[in-house]
Motif scaffolding. Structure first.
Motif, PDB file in Angstrom:
ATOM      1  N   VAL A 208     -10.994   6.029  -6.035  1.00  0.00           N
ATOM      2  CA  VAL A 208     -12.070   6.890  -5.524  1.00  0.00           C
ATOM      3  C   VAL A 208     -12.882   6.140  -4.454  1.00  0.00           C
ATOM      4  O   VAL A 208     -13.251   6.717  -3.418  1.00  0.00           O
ATOM      5  CB  VAL A 208     -12.963   7.372  -6.699  1.00  0.00           C
ATOM      6  N   ARG A 209     -13.112   4.848  -4.690  1.00  0.00           N
ATOM      7  CA  ARG A 209     -13.837   4.065  -3.670  1.00  0.00           C
ATOM      8  C   ARG A 209     -13.049   4.068  -2.349  1.00  0.00           C
ATOM      9  O   ARG A 209     -13.617   4.260  -1.265  1.00  0.00           O
ATOM     10  CB  ARG A 209     -14.057   2.625  -4.166  1.00  0.00           C
ATOM     11  N   ILE A 210     -11.734   3.910  -2.438  1.00  0.00           N
ATOM     12  CA  ILE A 210     -10.904   3.887  -1.219  1.00  0.00           C
ATOM     13  C   ILE A 210     -10.952   5.246  -0.516  1.00  0.00           C
ATOM     14  O   ILE A 210     -11.075   5.314   0.715  1.00  0.00           O
ATOM     15  CB  ILE A 210      -9.450   3.487  -1.571  1.00  0.00           C
ATOM     16  N   ILE A 211     -10.887   6.305  -1.287  1.00  0.00           N
ATOM     17  CA  ILE A 211     -10.987   7.639  -0.664  1.00  0.00           C
ATOM     18  C   ILE A 211     -12.320   7.738   0.080  1.00  0.00           C
ATOM     19  O   ILE A 211     -12.385   8.224   1.226  1.00  0.00           O
ATOM     20  CB  ILE A 211     -10.865   8.760  -1.726  1.00  0.00           C
ATOM     21  N   GLY A 212     -13.385   7.240  -0.555  1.00  0.00           N
ATOM     22  CA  GLY A 212     -14.706   7.255   0.093  1.00  0.00           C
ATOM     23  C   GLY A 212     -14.688   6.487   1.406  1.00  0.00           C
ATOM     24  O   GLY A 212     -15.214   6.947   2.429  1.00  0.00           O
ATOM     25  N   GLU A 213     -14.057   5.307   1.412  1.00  0.00           N
ATOM     26  CA  GLU A 213     -13.987   4.499   2.654  1.00  0.00           C
ATOM     27  C   GLU A 213     -13.231   5.261   3.741  1.00  0.00           C
ATOM     28  O   GLU A 213     -13.611   5.250   4.905  1.00  0.00           O
ATOM     29  CB  GLU A 213     -13.308   3.157   2.358  1.00  0.00           C
ATOM     30  N   VAL A 214     -12.177   5.931   3.320  1.00  0.00           N
ATOM     31  CA  VAL A 214     -11.341   6.650   4.289  1.00  0.00           C
ATOM     32  C   VAL A 214     -12.111   7.810   4.916  1.00  0.00           C
ATOM     33  O   VAL A 214     -11.973   8.085   6.121  1.00  0.00           O
ATOM     34  CB  VAL A 214     -10.041   7.137   3.592  1.00  0.00           C
ATOM     35  N   ILE A 215     -12.959   8.472   4.135  1.00  0.00           N
ATOM     36  CA  ILE A 215     -13.678   9.635   4.683  1.00  0.00           C
ATOM     37  C   ILE A 215     -15.114   9.280   5.081  1.00  0.00           C
ATOM     38  O   ILE A 215     -15.884  10.148   5.478  1.00  0.00           O
ATOM     39  CB  ILE A 215     -13.681  10.837   3.702  1.00  0.00           C
ATOM     40  N   GLY A 216     -15.451   7.977   4.958  1.00  0.00           N
ATOM     41  CA  GLY A 216     -16.766   7.526   5.436  1.00  0.00           C
ATOM     42  C   GLY A 216     -17.926   7.929   4.541  1.00  0.00           C
ATOM     43  O   GLY A 216     -19.024   8.208   5.036  1.00  0.00           O
ATOM     44  N   ARG A 217     -17.689   7.950   3.213  1.00  0.00           N
ATOM     45  CA  ARG A 217     -18.776   8.248   2.280  1.00  0.00           C
ATOM     46  C   ARG A 217     -18.730   7.286   1.097  1.00  0.00           C
ATOM     47  O   ARG A 217     -17.667   6.790   0.741  1.00  0.00           O
ATOM     48  CB  ARG A 217     -18.652   9.686   1.751  1.00  0.00           C
ATOM     49  N   PHE A 275      -1.873   3.009  -1.658  1.00  0.00           N
ATOM     50  CA  PHE A 275      -2.709   4.192  -1.877  1.00  0.00           C
ATOM     51  C   PHE A 275      -3.559   4.509  -0.650  1.00  0.00           C
ATOM     52  O   PHE A 275      -3.766   5.683  -0.317  1.00  0.00           O
ATOM     53  CB  PHE A 275      -3.610   3.979  -3.104  1.00  0.00           C
ATOM     54  N   ARG A 276      -4.027   3.469   0.046  1.00  0.00           N
ATOM     55  CA  ARG A 276      -4.909   3.714   1.196  1.00  0.00           C
ATOM     56  C   ARG A 276      -4.193   4.530   2.272  1.00  0.00           C
ATOM     57  O   ARG A 276      -4.771   5.428   2.878  1.00  0.00           O
ATOM     58  CB  ARG A 276      -5.414   2.384   1.774  1.00  0.00           C
ATOM     59  N   SER A 277      -2.935   4.227   2.503  1.00  0.00           N
ATOM     60  CA  SER A 277      -2.246   4.982   3.568  1.00  0.00           C
ATOM     61  C   SER A 277      -2.018   6.431   3.134  1.00  0.00           C
ATOM     62  O   SER A 277      -2.100   7.353   3.947  1.00  0.00           O
ATOM     63  CB  SER A 277      -0.945   4.297   3.996  1.00  0.00           C
ATOM     64  N   TRP A 278      -1.772   6.630   1.826  1.00  0.00           N
ATOM     65  CA  TRP A 278      -1.659   8.010   1.329  1.00  0.00           C
ATOM     66  C   TRP A 278      -2.988   8.747   1.535  1.00  0.00           C
ATOM     67  O   TRP A 278      -3.013   9.881   2.025  1.00  0.00           O
ATOM     68  CB  TRP A 278      -1.279   8.005  -0.166  1.00  0.00           C
ATOM     69  N   ALA A 279      -4.092   8.077   1.158  1.00  0.00           N
ATOM     70  CA  ALA A 279      -5.417   8.725   1.239  1.00  0.00           C
ATOM     71  C   ALA A 279      -5.765   9.049   2.700  1.00  0.00           C
ATOM     72  O   ALA A 279      -6.345  10.108   2.990  1.00  0.00           O
ATOM     73  CB  ALA A 279      -6.481   7.832   0.611  1.00  0.00           C
ATOM     74  N   ALA A 280      -5.387   8.149   3.601  1.00  0.00           N
ATOM     75  CA  ALA A 280      -5.692   8.384   5.020  1.00  0.00           C
ATOM     76  C   ALA A 280      -4.946   9.624   5.520  1.00  0.00           C
ATOM     77  O   ALA A 280      -5.485  10.433   6.280  1.00  0.00           O
ATOM     78  CB  ALA A 280      -5.310   7.157   5.844  1.00  0.00           C
ATOM     79  N   GLU A 281      -3.719   9.780   5.057  1.00  0.00           N
ATOM     80  CA  GLU A 281      -2.931  10.944   5.470  1.00  0.00           C
ATOM     81  C   GLU A 281      -3.504  12.245   4.905  1.00  0.00           C
ATOM     82  O   GLU A 281      -3.421  13.292   5.529  1.00  0.00           O
ATOM     83  CB  GLU A 281      -1.500  10.784   4.950  1.00  0.00           C
ATOM     84  N   ARG A 282      -4.091  12.173   3.728  1.00  0.00           N
ATOM     85  CA  ARG A 282      -4.603  13.375   3.048  1.00  0.00           C
ATOM     86  C   ARG A 282      -6.106  13.520   3.184  1.00  0.00           C
ATOM     87  O   ARG A 282      -6.717  14.318   2.464  1.00  0.00           O
ATOM     88  CB  ARG A 282      -4.257  13.318   1.554  1.00  0.00           C
ATOM     89  N   ALA A 283      -6.723  12.751   4.081  1.00  0.00           N
ATOM     90  CA  ALA A 283      -8.192  12.680   4.137  1.00  0.00           C
ATOM     91  C   ALA A 283      -8.847  14.059   4.190  1.00  0.00           C
ATOM     92  O   ALA A 283      -9.872  14.298   3.535  1.00  0.00           O
ATOM     93  CB  ALA A 283      -8.618  11.835   5.336  1.00  0.00           C
TER      94      ALA A 283
END
Ligand code: NAP
Length: 287
Positions: A208-217, A275-283
């Motif tokens: 969840v923290r990584i998803i936040g970093e990817v979307i800037g929150r 996971f980070r590259s997956w999250a970036a693709e699905r941001a």
């Protein structure tokens, strides 16, 4: 297997299926997707696939889809369908196909999932009693399981879920599909029980923290207690024994991380995606 042999993909419009179709097409196979007549997700399938209507609940409905197949990329939709018809479905497959790649689970690999839980271990048990050249893909969680956090992230900064400290080695669903496609289109994978994982250990809270970093929150995690989580899962349609199995497993993963392997790279020649590259693709799904 020759380059144009025919492979049938079941559960084709789910999370893994479209990737399996794409990798098989890339490998030069003729690919059929088994879909229900009223499937709303048919648009997820890549171009070039042949659509075959059939229902795993009605084994006779598979006859046309199985005609002339060499391999089956087998996934059983456990949440939508009990396993009652699995023996008859496997008989049909055995009569027509040579190879099966079955998406199983890490739960079988670590001995947590008994055969009588009517889930992955049961289907493995059935396959082992056939003459098929089977390959088991005992997968850890998928990166896309994090889509379960998406609704909460779109509407707030806190994710409420059970066992934030549970540490998994989740795998990109496309990498899992690539391993299965290799098993069906190249030699050397018969009777292999592959543990398929991603390349890193991450807790759910870290995801969840990584998803936040990817979307800037800045996102945070709040644990939902075991009993409340179980009730919510059962209310949303999980069979109680599956909910217990999943939650008990997550509890163990707060103490000891999930097992992992290098199978994705060993079988496909390409490193597993993190996971980070997956999250970036699905941001966009989280915005
Ligand atoms: N997610 C994980 O962490 C995890 C871990 C270990 C193993 N697995 C295994 O991975 C496999 C694939 O998962 P997934 O997430 O890709 O699946 P999914 O997204 O839940 O997709 C299920 C698919 O099965 C289809 N389906 C439902 N009932 C059917 C029926 N009666 N006959 C034929 N097709 C039917 C659905 O079609 P509709 O769209 O029409 O409903 C859908 O295409 C599953 O077998 C699961 O047990 C998952």
């Amino acid at each position: 297997m020759t380059a144009r042999n025919v492979v049938l993909v079941t559960a084709a419009t789910g999370n893994v299926g479209p990737h399996a179709v794409a990798h098989l097409l890339d490998a030069g196979a003729r690919v059929r997707a088994l879909v229900l007549r009223d499937d709303p997700n048919i648009g997820r399938l890549p171009q070039g696939v042949e659509i075959c209507y059939g229902d795993l609940a009605e084994p006779d409905s598979l006859d046309e889809a199985l005609e002339g197949v060499d391999g089956v990329f087998l996934m059983w939709p456990f949440f939508a369908l009990p396993v009652d018809t699995a023996p008859a479905v496997l008989k049909k497959i055995e009569a027509k196909a040579r190879r099966v790649a079955f998406v199983s689970s890490v739960g079988v690999h670590i001995g947590l999932e008994p055969v009588d839980n009517n889930c992955h271990a049961y289907i493995e048990h059935l396959l082992e009693r056939t003459t098929l050249e089977w390959t088991f893909l005992r997968t850890t969680g998928f990166h896309c399981n994090a889509m379960g956090f998406a609704a909460q992230i779109r509407t707030g900064d806190v994710v409420r879920y059970p066992y934030g400290e549970a540490t998994r080695t989740s795998v990109d669903e496309s990498d899992l599909a690539a391993v299965g496609a290799k098993a069906l289109t190249s030699d050397g994978h018969a009777r292999k029980k592959y543990l398929v994982s991603g390349p890193e250990e991450l807790s759910q809270a870290e995801q969840v923290r990584i998803i936040g970093e990817v979307i800037g929150r800045e996102l945070s995690w709040q644990d939902v207690e075991h009993g409340a989580a179980r009730q919510a899962m059962v209310d949303s349609g999980w069979p109680p024994s599956y909910a217990d199995g999943a939650l008990d497993y997550f509890a163990t993963l707060t103490k000891e991380p999930e097992v992992g392997s290098n199978v994705v790279e060993e079988v496909t020649g390409t490193p597993a995606r993190n996971f980070r590259s997956w999250a970036a693709e699905r941001a966009d799904a989280f915005r």
